[in-house]
Motif scaffolding. Structure first.
Motif, PDB file in Angstrom:
ATOM      1  N   ASP A 147     -23.099   1.880  70.743  1.00 25.15           N
ATOM      2  CA  ASP A 147     -23.255   0.800  69.760  1.00 25.15           C
ATOM      3  C   ASP A 147     -24.460   1.024  68.851  1.00 25.15           C
ATOM      4  O   ASP A 147     -24.459   0.600  67.696  1.00 25.15           O
ATOM      5  N   ARG A 148     -25.486   1.689  69.348  1.00 22.19           N
ATOM      6  CA  ARG A 148     -26.685   1.943  68.541  1.00 22.19           C
ATOM      7  C   ARG A 148     -26.470   3.090  67.559  1.00 22.19           C
ATOM      8  O   ARG A 148     -26.983   3.070  66.438  1.00 22.19           O
ATOM      9  N   VAL A 149     -25.684   4.075  67.978  1.00 23.55           N
ATOM     10  CA  VAL A 149     -25.507   5.293  67.180  1.00 23.55           C
ATOM     11  C   VAL A 149     -24.371   5.155  66.163  1.00 23.55           C
ATOM     12  O   VAL A 149     -24.479   5.617  65.033  1.00 23.55           O
ATOM     13  N   ARG A 150     -23.289   4.490  66.554  1.00 21.34           N
ATOM     14  CA  ARG A 150     -22.089   4.415  65.719  1.00 21.34           C
ATOM     15  C   ARG A 150     -21.950   3.018  65.123  1.00 21.34           C
ATOM     16  O   ARG A 150     -22.412   2.044  65.695  1.00 21.34           O
ATOM     17  N   ALA A 151     -21.289   2.942  63.977  1.00 17.82           N
ATOM     18  CA  ALA A 151     -21.042   1.657  63.314  1.00 17.82           C
ATOM     19  C   ALA A 151     -19.590   1.262  63.505  1.00 17.82           C
ATOM     20  O   ALA A 151     -18.690   2.007  63.103  1.00 17.82           O
ATOM     21  N   LYS A 152     -19.356   0.112  64.131  1.00 20.74           N
ATOM     22  CA  LYS A 152     -18.022  -0.450  64.368  1.00 20.74           C
ATOM     23  C   LYS A 152     -17.244   0.293  65.450  1.00 20.74           C
ATOM     24  O   LYS A 152     -16.449  -0.301  66.163  1.00 20.74           O
ATOM     25  N   ALA A 153     -17.405   1.595  65.559  1.00 18.55           N
ATOM     26  CA  ALA A 153     -16.667   2.357  66.567  1.00 18.55           C
ATOM     27  C   ALA A 153     -17.138   1.958  67.959  1.00 18.55           C
ATOM     28  O   ALA A 153     -18.304   1.647  68.176  1.00 18.55           O
ATOM     29  N   LYS A 154     -16.203   1.949  68.905  1.00 17.30           N
ATOM     30  CA  LYS A 154     -16.493   1.576  70.280  1.00 17.30           C
ATOM     31  C   LYS A 154     -16.120   2.721  71.216  1.00 17.30           C
ATOM     32  O   LYS A 154     -15.090   3.368  71.042  1.00 17.30           O
ATOM     33  N   TYR A 155     -16.950   2.926  72.228  1.00 20.59           N
ATOM     34  CA  TYR A 155     -16.742   4.013  73.187  1.00 20.59           C
ATOM     35  C   TYR A 155     -15.377   3.913  73.850  1.00 20.59           C
ATOM     36  O   TYR A 155     -14.599   4.870  73.852  1.00 20.59           O
ATOM     37  N   LYS A 156     -15.061   2.748  74.399  1.00 18.28           N
ATOM     38  CA  LYS A 156     -13.785   2.581  75.105  1.00 18.28           C
ATOM     39  C   LYS A 156     -12.603   2.672  74.139  1.00 18.28           C
ATOM     40  O   LYS A 156     -11.524   3.158  74.505  1.00 18.28           O
ATOM     41  N   ARG A 157     -12.783   2.221  72.905  1.00 21.16           N
ATOM     42  CA  ARG A 157     -11.716   2.332  71.914  1.00 21.16           C
ATOM     43  C   ARG A 157     -11.401   3.794  71.609  1.00 21.16           C
ATOM     44  O   ARG A 157     -10.239   4.171  71.429  1.00 21.16           O
ATOM     45  N   SER A 158     -12.445   4.628  71.558  1.00 16.67           N
ATOM     46  CA  SER A 158     -12.233   6.056  71.318  1.00 16.67           C
ATOM     47  C   SER A 158     -11.446   6.687  72.466  1.00 16.67           C
ATOM     48  O   SER A 158     -10.542   7.500  72.251  1.00 16.67           O
ATOM     49  N   LEU A 159     -11.787   6.306  73.699  1.00 15.40           N
ATOM     50  CA  LEU A 159     -11.041   6.817  74.849  1.00 15.40           C
ATOM     51  C   LEU A 159      -9.588   6.343  74.806  1.00 15.40           C
ATOM     52  O   LEU A 159      -8.665   7.109  75.115  1.00 15.40           O
ATOM     53  N   GLU A 160      -9.381   5.094  74.408  1.00 14.87           N
ATOM     54  CA  GLU A 160      -8.022   4.561  74.306  1.00 14.87           C
ATOM     55  C   GLU A 160      -7.220   5.321  73.259  1.00 14.87           C
ATOM     56  O   GLU A 160      -6.029   5.605  73.452  1.00 14.87           O
ATOM     57  N   LEU A 161      -7.851   5.658  72.135  1.00 15.59           N
ATOM     58  CA  LEU A 161      -7.153   6.412  71.093  1.00 15.59           C
ATOM     59  C   LEU A 161      -6.698   7.764  71.630  1.00 15.59           C
ATOM     60  O   LEU A 161      -5.547   8.177  71.420  1.00 15.59           O
ATOM     61  N   LEU A 162      -7.592   8.465  72.327  1.00 18.17           N
ATOM     62  CA  LEU A 162      -7.236   9.777  72.869  1.00 18.17           C
ATOM     63  C   LEU A 162      -6.127   9.662  73.915  1.00 18.17           C
ATOM     64  O   LEU A 162      -5.230  10.514  73.977  1.00 18.17           O
ATOM     65  N   ALA A 163      -6.180   8.607  74.719  1.00 17.01           N
ATOM     66  CA  ALA A 163      -5.133   8.393  75.720  1.00 17.01           C
ATOM     67  C   ALA A 163      -3.790   8.108  75.051  1.00 17.01           C
ATOM     68  O   ALA A 163      -2.747   8.641  75.452  1.00 17.01           O
TER      69      ALA A 163
END
Length: 299
Positions: A173-189
């Motif tokens: 959350d500090r490094v990225r804007a709007k992007a979420k860690y779990k959302r990125s994993l969900e996209l890859l899945a």
């Protein structure tokens, strides 16, 4: 409060300055077709090496990003550009360069209903029409988690689906804007669910305050969604407005992380200080293909 003193770059952070004929020709071609490259816009340290070798990562959907990530040098604001002819111009440039592997990325376009997914898909198709033997990799944003947008891209059947997780969960959350860690994993899945045979890829940058065990956990998280390829590189501060570099990792630590990744089952791990997501991408697609063939043989 005392002003923070920047840590000097260590000796192993070196950029090869190669500006021969190929580099100048590439630059002229990009300008003549009014195309953008992430090589330039994100101030990639490998631009001289890659352009001298006639490889580039095309950046579609303009050069203004709707997000303002604290590590990225791309311009941010409200985009006005949406050029429906852009896919064909990218394909023309790829054909003139006679590419064997074409990487297509974009700024984040949260202002568009599909996040730019349709233009991604049309660019993949345009390159394939002109260069049937060229492998095509897409490096996509998260489309704010929209499943339909991802489906549009996956239906175009790129050879590699790349989405960067960028950093460890604690710092996301500090490094990225709007992007979420779990959302990125969900996209890859989801990408794997939609097209199980298309290799997926992700990248992490080091030096923004992560702990070693968190890097290993990120590897485990990516493997848990069957991510095939991982790239690991050193974060470099693009300007005073961006995040400070908390640590410069020596080459031997990157080498150790490569072995950790391979031990976890990634088909290819590119890990070194100057590695970026698309660095030597043509080699990564070969490794992923070979790995898939070996897995099919032993199935």
């Amino acid at each position: 409060m005392a002003k923070r003193v920047k840590e000097p770059k260590p000796d192993w952070i070196r950029i090869k300055l190669t500006t021969g004929d190929n580099y100048q020709e590439m630059k002229t071609m990009m300008r003549s077709k009014t195309l953008h490259t992430v090589c330039e816009e994100a101030r990639c340290p490998n631009i001289y090496e890659c352009w001298a070798n006639r490889t580039a990562t095309f950046m579609i959907l303009g050069d203004i990003c709707t997000r303002a990530c604290r590590f990225c040098a791309v311009n941010t604001g409200l985009p006005t550009e949406l050029d429906l002819q852009e896919p064909e111009r990218v394909a023309e440039a790829a054909e003139q360069m006679n590419l064997q592997h074409c990487v297509i990325t974009s700024v984040a376009r949260d202002d568009l209903k599909d996040g730019g997914a349709t233009i991604f898909a049309e660019t993949v198709k345009a390159v394939r029409r002109r260069l049937p033997l060229c492998s095509v990799e897409v490096l996509i944003p998260d489309f704010l988690g929209d499943r339909d947008s991802l489906q549009i891209v996956m239906d175009a059947k790129p050879d590699i689906l790349n989405h960067n997780i960028e950093t460890v969960e604690r710092l996301s959350d500090r490094v990225r804007a709007k992007a979420k860690y779990k959302r990125s994993l969900e996209l890859l899945a989801r990408a794997k669910e939609m097209q199980p045979n298309i290799p997926t890829k992700s990248s992490i940058m080091l030096g923004v305050g992560e702990e070693y065990h968190e890097i290993l956990q990120t590897m485990d998280d990516l493997r848990a969604v069957d991510c095939d390829i991982m790239t690991i590189g050193q974060y470099l501060q693009p300007s005073e407005k961006h995040l400070f570099v908390e640590k410069y990792y020596p080459p031997e630590e990157f080498a150790a992380l490569k072995q950790e990744g391979l031990k976890r089952g990634f088909s290819h791990v590119e890990s070194a200080p100057m590695v970026r997501s698309s660095y030597r991408a043509h080699e990564q697609v070969k490794s992923a293909t070979k790995h898939a063939e070996q897995a099919a043989t032993h199935a």
